[in-house]
Every structure is written in C-alpha cells, then in structure tokens.
Scaffold this active site. Structure first.
Site, PDB file in Angstrom:
ATOM      1  N   HIS A  77     -10.486   1.105   0.612  1.00 52.93           N
ATOM      2  CA  HIS A  77     -10.510   2.560   0.431  1.00 52.93           C
ATOM      3  C   HIS A  77     -10.603   3.004  -1.032  1.00 52.93           C
ATOM      4  O   HIS A  77     -10.669   4.208  -1.299  1.00 52.93           O
ATOM      5  CB  HIS A  77      -9.259   3.191   1.046  1.00 52.93           C
ATOM      6  CG  HIS A  77      -9.188   3.046   2.536  1.00 52.93           C
ATOM      7  ND1 HIS A  77     -10.167   3.526   3.367  1.00 52.93           N
ATOM      8  CD2 HIS A  77      -8.271   2.462   3.335  1.00 52.93           C
ATOM      9  CE1 HIS A  77      -9.855   3.236   4.623  1.00 52.93           C
ATOM     10  NE2 HIS A  77      -8.715   2.591   4.625  1.00 52.93           N
ATOM     11  N   HIS A  90      -3.209  -4.649   3.095  1.00 49.91           N
ATOM     12  CA  HIS A  90      -4.172  -3.987   3.995  1.00 49.91           C
ATOM     13  C   HIS A  90      -3.641  -3.720   5.397  1.00 49.91           C
ATOM     14  O   HIS A  90      -3.921  -2.665   5.955  1.00 49.91           O
ATOM     15  CB  HIS A  90      -5.499  -4.758   4.103  1.00 49.91           C
ATOM     16  CG  HIS A  90      -6.494  -4.121   5.047  1.00 49.91           C
ATOM     17  ND1 HIS A  90      -7.079  -2.899   4.797  1.00 49.91           N
ATOM     18  CD2 HIS A  90      -6.984  -4.533   6.249  1.00 49.91           C
ATOM     19  CE1 HIS A  90      -7.901  -2.599   5.803  1.00 49.91           C
ATOM     20  NE2 HIS A  90      -7.846  -3.560   6.695  1.00 49.91           N
ATOM     21  N   GLU A 142      -4.622   1.887  -2.881  1.00 54.59           N
ATOM     22  CA  GLU A 142      -5.858   2.340  -2.215  1.00 54.59           C
ATOM     23  C   GLU A 142      -5.659   3.528  -1.279  1.00 54.59           C
ATOM     24  O   GLU A 142      -6.630   4.172  -0.901  1.00 54.59           O
ATOM     25  CB  GLU A 142      -6.515   1.178  -1.446  1.00 54.59           C
ATOM     26  CG  GLU A 142      -5.721   0.769  -0.220  1.00 54.59           C
ATOM     27  CD  GLU A 142      -6.568   0.221   0.913  1.00 54.59           C
ATOM     28  OE1 GLU A 142      -7.784   0.117   0.778  1.00 54.59           O
ATOM     29  OE2 GLU A 142      -5.975  -0.097   1.959  1.00 54.59           O
ATOM     30  N   ASP A 201       0.822  -1.227   0.000  1.00 52.46           N
ATOM     31  CA  ASP A 201       0.000   0.000   0.000  1.00 52.46           C
ATOM     32  C   ASP A 201       0.853   1.274   0.000  1.00 52.46           C
ATOM     33  O   ASP A 201       1.536   1.567   0.988  1.00 52.46           O
ATOM     34  CB  ASP A 201      -0.928   0.045   1.213  1.00 52.46           C
ATOM     35  CG  ASP A 201      -1.880  -1.142   1.279  1.00 52.46           C
ATOM     36  OD1 ASP A 201      -1.472  -2.254   0.876  1.00 52.46           O
ATOM     37  OD2 ASP A 201      -3.016  -0.966   1.735  1.00 52.46           O
TER      38      ASP A 201
END
Ligand SMILES: [Fe+2]
Ligand SMILES: [Fe+2]
Length: 258
Positions: free
Chosen positions: A68, A176, A39, A8
C-alpha cells in the site's frame, strides 16, 4: 543492541496510540532502534507525509512499507527525499524511493531492507534475488547488522525466505497479515525470525478496518469503502537483541501492548 520492530500502524488512531505508548516502551526495554511498518498509517490506507511525520515524532527511526506504500501520490517526493522511509525493493524501478535504509549507529551501520513476497499477491521481482542484491548493497556500505521487513501473505513463503536468509542477515520479521504469529525463534544460523509481528491499531477490527464493513464485503460481495475501526487499540511488535560483534540475534521477545 536492541531493535524494536512494530507491526503495520493503522490509521490516525494507530498513529496516536503509538505516540502515546512508544516513548515508555523505548525506555522500559532500552531500545536502540525502532522500525515500524507505515503502509497503512494514513486514514483510508497508504502513507502520507503527515502520517510519516507522526511516526517519526513518536520515536520511529525507520518506516518500512508494503503493497500500500505507493497508493497515495502525496508521499512520492518524500520516498525519494527521506532516506528513512522505505518502499519494497522489488516494486518496479520506475517508482520513486528505495528498499534499503542505512542507519549510522556510531559503532556500526545498520541496514534495513524492505521486500514484498509474491505468493497470493501481485507479481513482483523475485524476493529472494531482490534481497540478495540489497544485502550486497548493505555489505558494501559496511553494515554488520541487516534487518529485513518481509511484507508477504503466505506463511510458507515467509518461512522459506527466513531459512534462505538464515545466517546472512540479523533479523527477518514478517508484516502484512496484521496478525501476530507465535513462532518467534532464532534459526539455526543465528538469524532472529518471526512470520508476522502483527499490527498497531484497533483490536476489535479486521486488519484495522471496521469489522462490519468487511463482513458485508465478504458475505454480500458488495463493493465497500474501507473505514478504520474505532475502539481500544493494541500495539504489536517484536524486540530483537542483537550481538554487535556477530550481527546475530541472542534473544527475541514478542510484544503485545494494550
Ligand atoms: Fe498492512
Ligand atoms: Fe500490506
């Protein structure tokens, strides 16, 4: 072939760090395909056309997503128009976009699938059944190499889905939690697996967010506005070496670059 999956990317600072580091990493490790989770790439969370553009210009081939991704409406048109920006396949069908990208590598088609876990997160369509459906689509398109970004909270769910997909796909990598796990491995059926590849952003942060804000939120239970941390960055990811003829993984290397 060598596939690099990047954790991420958090905010503008994470995008800029990627821009600085990725060209050299690609050269050094002879990377054929780059997948990055975007995201959180926009300032204030989510993904925007401008942050997606930064990731592509850094050298990312496919941007995956998570819980998201659909936070900012400005990205909706691109989710429909750009075949290489994904949102999880098990989000409601009414939302724009898709959870699978097909990349023509010349010698084969590579499918990248994005799916959300459901343990300790919002309820979504079953991730097991969703991945099965997407694998069917990938195979119909002639993909011999299938890579899954499993965006989920619980390590147990990630491990279970990893074993469920063992031998059916080339790679299952988790995203995540933004914290890289040390369990990279080749599962018995030949699938490359890691519970979480980590994140790309400020090292001294809580998931990319200013640590003091999160302490305040968790300690005093007051509503806060998330602001991205500033400081030294780190890029987390994982390189999977995939045998083109079998579609299975022969080597895994975890990356953590300052
Ligand atoms: Fe994230
Ligand atoms: Fe997430």
């Amino acid at each position: 072939m060598k596939v690099l999956a990047i954790g991420d990317i958090c905010g503008k600072i994470g995008c800029e760090f990627l821009l600085k580091k990725l060209p050299q990493i690609k050269k050094e490790y002879s990377i054929d395909l780059v997948i990055a989770n975007g995201e959180n790439s926009a300032e204030g969370n989510g993904i925007l056309p401008s942050s997606a553009e930064m990731l592509f210009s850094a050298g990312v081939d496919v941007i995956t997503g998570g819980n998201h991704t659909v936070r900012r409406k400005e990205i909706f048109d691109l989710l429909d128009e750009n075949p290489f920006i994904l949102r999880p396949a098990n989000l409601p069908h009414s939302l724009p976009g898709k959870g699978i990208a097909l990349v023509d590598m010349g010698y084969t088609t590579v499918a990248v699938i994005n799916v959300l876990g459901v343990v300790y997160t919002e309820s979504m369509a079953c991730p097991f059944e969703t991945v099965d459906e997407q694998i069917k689509i990938a195979k119909q398109a002639g993909a011999k190499i299938i890579i899954v970004d499993l965006h989920a909270e619980a390590t147990s769910e990630k491990r279970a889905i990893g074993f469920y997909l063992d031998g059916k796909v080339s790679v299952v990598f988790g995203t995540h939690t933004h914290v890289q796990t040390a369990d990279e491995q080749i599962l018995p059926g030949g699938t490359g697996y890691i519970t979480d590849i980590g994140m790309t952003g400020v090292k001294q942060s809580v998931l990319g967010v200013d640590k003091d804000i999160i302490i305040q939120k968790l300690k005093d239970k007051l509503p806060v506005r998330f602001i991205n941390a500033t400081g030294e960055c780190e890029l987390n990811g994982c390189i999977f070496d995939i045998d083109k003829s079998t579609g299975l993984v022969t080597d895994i290397k975890r990356l953590s670059i300052m």
